[in-house]
Design an enzyme around this catalytic site. Structure first.
Site, short mmCIF file in Angstrom:
data_model
loop_
_atom_site.label_atom_id
_atom_site.label_comp_id
_atom_site.label_asym_id
_atom_site.label_seq_id
_atom_site.Cartn_x
_atom_site.Cartn_y
_atom_site.Cartn_z
N VAL A 26 -3.98 26.42 75.68
CA VAL A 26 -4.54 27.22 76.77
C VAL A 26 -3.70 27.05 78.02
O VAL A 26 -3.34 28.02 78.70
CB VAL A 26 -6.01 26.82 77.04
CG1 VAL A 26 -6.54 27.56 78.27
CG2 VAL A 26 -6.87 27.15 75.83
N PRO A 46 -3.33 13.46 79.11
CA PRO A 46 -2.52 12.39 78.52
C PRO A 46 -1.40 12.92 77.65
O PRO A 46 -0.39 12.24 77.43
CB PRO A 46 -3.54 11.59 77.69
CG PRO A 46 -4.65 12.56 77.41
CD PRO A 46 -4.72 13.46 78.61
N PRO A 177 20.83 52.95 71.76
CA PRO A 177 21.74 53.50 70.76
C PRO A 177 21.35 54.86 70.19
O PRO A 177 22.13 55.46 69.46
CB PRO A 177 21.72 52.44 69.66
CG PRO A 177 20.36 51.83 69.78
CD PRO A 177 20.05 51.81 71.24
N ASP A 200 23.55 62.35 78.95
CA ASP A 200 24.70 62.36 78.05
C ASP A 200 24.29 62.85 76.67
O ASP A 200 23.12 62.78 76.28
CB ASP A 200 25.26 60.94 77.90
CG ASP A 200 26.26 60.59 79.00
OD1 ASP A 200 26.66 61.51 79.74
OD2 ASP A 200 26.61 59.40 79.12
N LYS A 222 29.64 64.85 76.87
CA LYS A 222 31.09 64.67 76.79
C LYS A 222 31.47 64.65 75.31
O LYS A 222 31.71 63.60 74.73
CB LYS A 222 31.53 63.37 77.47
CG LYS A 222 31.30 63.37 78.98
CD LYS A 222 31.80 62.07 79.57
CE LYS A 222 31.64 62.04 81.08
NZ LYS A 222 32.11 60.79 81.67
N GLY A 253 23.90 56.88 77.05
CA GLY A 253 23.74 56.19 75.78
C GLY A 253 24.12 54.74 75.91
O GLY A 253 24.98 54.37 76.72
N GLY A 254 23.48 53.88 75.10
CA GLY A 254 23.82 52.46 75.12
C GLY A 254 23.51 51.82 76.44
O GLY A 254 22.43 51.99 77.00
N MET A 337 33.96 54.12 69.53
CA MET A 337 34.77 55.33 69.81
C MET A 337 36.11 55.28 69.09
O MET A 337 37.14 55.69 69.64
CB MET A 337 34.99 55.49 71.33
CG MET A 337 33.70 55.59 72.12
SD MET A 337 33.96 55.74 73.90
CE MET A 337 34.59 54.10 74.28
#
Length: 418
Positions: A26, A46, A177, A200, A222, A253-254, A337
Site C-alpha cells: 500500500v 520495521p 511507426p 507527413d 515527401k 512519422g517516427g 530509407m
C-alpha cells in the site's frame, strides 16, 4: 451516525509533514504521489519493500525503522495508516482523531477520516474519482471510471472547450511507426486540439480521419523521387498558421529528431519567434524490428545497435556515414530509407570485412496491416529486394539478431559482470 458523502478537496502538502505507517505494497503505491506533492514524509515501519527502501535511500522519504509509537502523528497534516496489524492501525487512527489529523486507513475505510480517491493525470489536469459513501464501495468500479475519463482526455475523445485564450504555437509531434495506437498520449491529445495539421506521408494517417471537420489538414508528403513539398515551404506554412493565432501540429512519422528534419523546423520557428513544443515519438528503428519479432539487442548476441540513414549510397560524396567502421562492429545495424541503396550498402560492408552470410531482414510497412518481413543475407539482399519487390518504407536490420526468435534457445554462457 448518518452517512453523508465525502467532501472532495485537494490537499497542498508541499513542505508539510505526512506520516505513513507500514512499508508494504500500500505504501509503495501511495508514496510516489505524496513525494510528487512535495510532502515531508516520515515512514514508520520495521520493514519495507525494496521499492520503498529505495525511496528512503535516495532521500525522498525519512524512514524510522521501528513499529508505531504513540506521538508519531505529532505535527502531521495527513496520515496514511497501512500496517498489517489491525490493533496498531486502530491505535494510530485514534491518535489521528485526537490530534485532528486527516487519516486514511487501508484496512478499514469506515473508520478513517479521509478516503484516497482513484486518481489520474492528463496534461495539467488531475482526475480524482471518489465513491460517495463508504459502505458498498467498489474500488474497481471507481478505478474504471477514472481510467475512462483520463483515457478520453489523453486521446482526445473527451474534449473540454478552453475558456481561456490558448497560446498559439507549433507542436512537432512524432506519430510513431505507422500504427495509430503507437502515437504517444500527449501527441494524440495535441492532435485532437489542433486547428491545423501538417502531416507527413509516413505519419499515422488513420488519425487524420478522427479530426473534427474544422481542422485544416495540409499534405506535406515527401514521396521519394515524386511530388514533394519543399522543406522551406513546410517551415513557412508552420510559421504562417501559427502567426494567425492557430494551434498547429506538425505530424511526423517516427520521432521528429530521428531523420525527421525536426530540428530544421524548430530552428525556423525559433527564428520567427514562434513557440515550439517537441513531442517525441516511437522511432521505427526500434519499433518496427520489434513488431517483426527482431530484438535490436539480445544477451550474448548483440550489445549494441547503430541506426544509420541509407538515403545516399556509401560512395556518394554527400554521405556522412563511416561505412568501413560500421562493417567492423559486431552489433546490430539498422538502416532507414535504404531500400533502393541496399545493394551498394551490402557490397560496401562486405568489402570492409562483414561476412556475406550475415543475416538481413527487411520489414516493409512495419506495424501496419500491410506489414511483411523478407529475410536474406548480405550476399543475397540486393537480389531479394528485386525478386520480392520490396518497396519503401521498409526498415532494414543487419546482424545476428535477425536469427533470434521466441524459439531460439537461451544463451548458454551469459556474460558475467566484472
Amino acid at each position: 451516525m448518518a452517512e453523508h458523502p465525502a467532501y472532495p478537496v485537494g490537499l497542498r502538502l508541499t513542505g508539510r509533514r505526512v506520516v505513513v505507517l507500514g512499508g508494504g505494497q500500500v505504501a509503495q503505491r501511495r508514496l510516489p504521489a505524496l513525494i510528487a506533492a512535495g510532502a515531508d514524509i516520515l515512514l514508520v515501519s520495521p520493514e519495507a519493500t525494496p521499492s520503498v527502501e529505495a525511496m528512503a535511500d535516495t532521500g525522498e522519504i525519512t524512514w524510522a525503522r521501528r513499529r508505531y509509537e504513540p506521538g508519531d502523528l505529532t505535527d502531521a497534516w495527513y496520515a496514511l495508516i497501512a500496517t498489517s496489524d489491525p490493533e496498531t492501525n486502530a491505535q494510530a487512527s485514534a491518535e489521528a482523531e485526537t490530534r485532528r489529523v486527516w487519516c486514511v486507513r487501508s484496512d478499514n475505510a469506515d473508520a478513517a477520516t479521509a478516503w484516497t480517491p482513484a486518481t489520474g493525470h492528463s496534461e495539467g489536469v488531475t482526475v480524482a474519482v471518489l465513491t460517495t459513501r463508504a459502505r458498498g464501495r467498489d474500488p474497481r468500479h471507481t478505478a474504471a471510471i477514472r481510467d475512462a475519463v483520463v483515457e478520453g482526455l489523453r486521446d482526445g475523445t473527451l474534449v473540454a472547450p478552453h475558456h481561456r485564450t490558448r497560446t498559439p504555437g507549433v507542436a512537432l509531434v512524432g506519430g510513431g511507426p505507422g500504427d495509430p495506437d503507437l502515437i504517444t498520449v500527449r501527441g494524440r491529445r495535441l492532435l485532437a486540439e489542433a486547428d491545423v495539421v501538417i502531416a507527413d506521408r509516413l505519419g499515422p494517417r488513420d488519425l487524420l480521419a478522427e479530426l473534427p471537420p474544422h481542422v485544416e489538414v495540409i499534405d506535406a508528403a515527401k514521396i521519394p523521387y515524386g511530388r514533394f513539398m519543399a522543406q522551406e515551404a513546410i517551415n513557412n506554412a508552420l510559421i504562417e498558421h501559427a502567426k494567425q493565432g492557430k494551434s498547429v501540429v506538425r505530424l511526423k512519422g517516427g520521432d521528429p529528431f530521428v531523420f525527421g528534419r525536426g530540428m530544421e523546423e524548430a530552428q525556423a520557428l525559433a527564428q520567427a519567434g514562434i513557440p515550439c513544443t517537441v513531442v517525441p515519438g516511437i522511432s521505427s528503428s526500434i519499433s518496427v524490428p520489434g513488431a517483426a519479432g527482431i530484438p535490436v539487442t539480445h544477451r550474448g548476441v548483440a550489445h549494441e545497435f547503430t541506426v544509420v540513414s541509407g538515403h545516399v549510397a556509401p560512395d556518394d560524396e554527400r554521405s556522412l556515414v563511416d561505412w568501413p567502421s560500421l562493417a567492423r562492429l559486431t552489433g546490430t545495424l539498422v538502416v532507414l530509407m535504404g531500400v533502393d541503396k541496399i545493394g551498394r550498402i551490402a557490397e560496401t560492408l562486405i568489402e570492409h570485412g562483414k561476412s556475406p552470410a550475415t543475416p538481413v531482414a527487411l520489414v516493409q510497412e512495419g506495424t501496419t496491416a500491410a506489414q511483411r518481413r523478407v529475410d536474406a543475407t548480405l550476399a543475397t539482399v540486393a537480389e531479394t529486394v528485386r525478386t520480392e519487390d520490396v518497396k519503401p518504407p521498409a526498415v532494414i536490420v543487419i546482424g545476428e539478431v535477425v536469427s533470434v526468435g521466441p524459439k531460439t534457445p537461451a544463451v548458454a554462457h551469459p556474460v558475467t559482470p566484472e
